[in-house]
Design a protein around this motif. Structure first.
Motif, PDB file in Angstrom:
ATOM      1  N   GLN A  34     -22.140  24.622  24.264  1.00  0.00           N
ATOM      2  CA  GLN A  34     -21.868  23.828  23.064  1.00  0.00           C
ATOM      3  C   GLN A  34     -21.471  24.722  21.900  1.00  0.00           C
ATOM      4  N   ILE A  35     -22.187  25.825  21.740  1.00  0.00           N
ATOM      5  CA  ILE A  35     -21.881  26.762  20.656  1.00  0.00           C
ATOM      6  C   ILE A  35     -20.468  27.307  20.821  1.00  0.00           C
ATOM      7  N   LEU A  36     -20.134  27.756  22.036  1.00  0.00           N
ATOM      8  CA  LEU A  36     -18.786  28.296  22.284  1.00  0.00           C
ATOM      9  C   LEU A  36     -17.705  27.250  22.038  1.00  0.00           C
ATOM     10  N   ALA A  37     -17.925  26.037  22.518  1.00  0.00           N
ATOM     11  CA  ALA A  37     -16.928  24.978  22.327  1.00  0.00           C
ATOM     12  C   ALA A  37     -16.696  24.722  20.842  1.00  0.00           C
ATOM     13  N   ASP A  38     -17.776  24.683  20.069  1.00  0.00           N
ATOM     14  CA  ASP A  38     -17.645  24.453  18.623  1.00  0.00           C
ATOM     15  C   ASP A  38     -16.882  25.589  17.943  1.00  0.00           C
ATOM     16  N   LEU A  39     -17.207  26.823  18.309  1.00  0.00           N
ATOM     17  CA  LEU A  39     -16.543  27.972  17.681  1.00  0.00           C
ATOM     18  C   LEU A  39     -15.057  28.032  18.058  1.00  0.00           C
ATOM     19  N   ILE A  40     -14.734  27.746  19.295  1.00  0.00           N
ATOM     20  CA  ILE A  40     -13.328  27.740  19.719  1.00  0.00           C
ATOM     21  C   ILE A  40     -12.580  26.641  18.977  1.00  0.00           C
ATOM     22  N   GLU A  41     -13.227  25.476  18.828  1.00  0.00           N
ATOM     23  CA  GLU A  41     -12.604  24.372  18.093  1.00  0.00           C
ATOM     24  C   GLU A  41     -12.339  24.755  16.640  1.00  0.00           C
ATOM     25  N   GLN A  42     -13.203  25.616  16.097  1.00  0.00           N
ATOM     26  CA  GLN A  42     -13.024  26.075  14.720  1.00  0.00           C
ATOM     27  C   GLN A  42     -11.959  27.171  14.613  1.00  0.00           C
ATOM     28  N   GLY A  43     -11.407  27.585  15.767  1.00  0.00           N
ATOM     29  CA  GLY A  43     -10.299  28.531  15.739  1.00  0.00           C
ATOM     30  C   GLY A  43     -10.673  29.980  15.991  1.00  0.00           C
TER      31      GLY A  43
END
Length: 106
Positions: free
Chosen positions: A66-75
């Motif tokens: 979840q953390i990785l997905a959020d950070l990738i989504e943030q660019g």
């Protein structure tokens, strides 16, 4: 003594257990050992069945995804992604520890 039945091609063992006045049951020793129970169990309703199974140990892998997905989504990407991921994981661990210490995990 447990009865052995078949559900499709899967053998099942069944034993009738008593429910106490406090809604408690005892897991038969054979089932307890066979399934690897420890000190916690997960209970869930599946259709008209109550399923009791050994509690899964949370390794944090779900949170990491979840953390990785959020950070990738943030660019974020590359070294920057790694830096922010480590920071977010550290914050999550600290929050869980603080919650446990304050008694919030009960």
């Amino acid at each position: 003594m447990p009865a052995t039945m078949m559900k499709g091609s899967i053998p099942m063992e069944m034993k009738k257990v008593r429910i106490s006045s406090k809604r408690q049951i005892t897991i038969p020793q054979k089932f307890f050992a066979m399934l690897g129970f420890d000190t916690e169990a997960e209970c869930m309703v599946r259709g008209n069945e109550l399923v009791i199974r050994p509690a899964k140990t949370n390794t944090g892998g779900e949170f990491a995804e979840q953390i990785l997905a959020d950070l990738i989504e943030q660019g974020y990407s590359g070294k920057e992604l790694l830096q922010f991921f480590k920071q977010a994981q550290s914050e999550t661990k600290r929050q869980k520890a603080e919650k446990f210490i304050s008694g919030g995990s009960r």
